[in-house]
Design an enzyme around this catalytic site. Structure first.
Site, PDB file in Angstrom:
ATOM      1  N   ASP A  75      -9.460   2.784   2.355  1.00 53.55           N
ATOM      2  CA  ASP A  75      -9.157   3.024   3.768  1.00 53.55           C
ATOM      3  C   ASP A  75     -10.026   4.149   4.321  1.00 53.55           C
ATOM      4  O   ASP A  75     -10.554   4.057   5.438  1.00 53.55           O
ATOM      5  CB  ASP A  75      -7.686   3.392   3.955  1.00 53.55           C
ATOM      6  CG  ASP A  75      -6.725   2.281   3.553  1.00 53.55           C
ATOM      7  OD1 ASP A  75      -7.128   1.103   3.563  1.00 53.55           O
ATOM      8  OD2 ASP A  75      -5.576   2.608   3.218  1.00 53.55           O
ATOM      9  N   ASP A 131      -1.418   2.046  -1.536  1.00 49.88           N
ATOM     10  CA  ASP A 131      -1.732   3.270  -0.802  1.00 49.88           C
ATOM     11  C   ASP A 131      -1.038   4.428  -1.497  1.00 49.88           C
ATOM     12  O   ASP A 131       0.058   4.265  -2.047  1.00 49.88           O
ATOM     13  CB  ASP A 131      -1.249   3.167   0.648  1.00 49.88           C
ATOM     14  CG  ASP A 131      -2.052   2.171   1.475  1.00 49.88           C
ATOM     15  OD1 ASP A 131      -3.243   1.978   1.181  1.00 49.88           O
ATOM     16  OD2 ASP A 131      -1.491   1.605   2.420  1.00 49.88           O
TER      17      ASP A 131
END
Length: 176
Positions: free
Chosen positions: A139, A117
């Site tokens: 995401d 991330d």
């Protein structure tokens, strides 16, 4: 096709940030609004379920199989977009779970890789909670695809492009 574009964008951006930002201070794009910071997430969204990576790997694989099976019935452009976003995002994060540390071929920790991330919005300034979770392209695609799927279901738009009205299907005049 959209799923492949999302997957390629996710893989390319993760590769780029790992090569340029891993072990470095966050790259501030817009002060107080947007920065790029590499983290490795073993859980799901909002770091829920940290340590349950093995379970999330199987869930993601199941989602991918379900989307591929459902795609054979597609007759709706809007559903194709929703499923493409979901598929590209699921495959992007599934790739991390299968191949990234601590997983990988020949390692004893199979199916437990951490998702990369790197997008952080309102760092330290998010209202209500202390921070907004750091996320990635996959995401974002999953969230957008999920929202679109909920809207389509709420509007009774079926996968085949028909619209259910009062319990009976009607052919949609034009696709949503």
């Amino acid at each position: 096709m959209l799923g492949a574009v999302i997957y390629a964008a996710d893989l390319a951006t993760k590769t780029l940030v790992l090569r340029t930002l891993e072990g470095e201070a966050p790259l501030v794009v817009i002060p107080g609004v947007l920065q790029f910071r590499v983290i490795f997430n073993s859980g799901a969204a909002f770091s829920i379920g940290t340590g349950m990576t093995f379970v999330f790997t199987f869930i993601a694989a199941g989602v991918v199989v379900a989307i591929i099976r459902t795609a054979r019935k597609l007759g709706s452009l809007s559903w194709a977009i929703a499923l493409g976003l979901l598929l590209g995002g699921a495959v992007g994060n599934l790739t991390d779970r299968l191949l990234r540390y601590p997983s990988g071929f020949g390692r004893s920790t199979q199916l437990q890789g951490h998702v990369v991330d790197f997008i952080e919005v309102l760092p330290g300034n998010f209202p209500v909670i202390d921070y907004f979770p750091v996320f990635n392209i996959a995401d974002s695609a999953i969230v957008c695809g999920g929202i679109l799927a909920v809207i389509l279901a709420w509007r009774n738009v079926q996968i085949d492009g028909s619209k259910e009205i009062d319990g009976s299907k009607e052919e949609a005049a034009k696709d949503e």
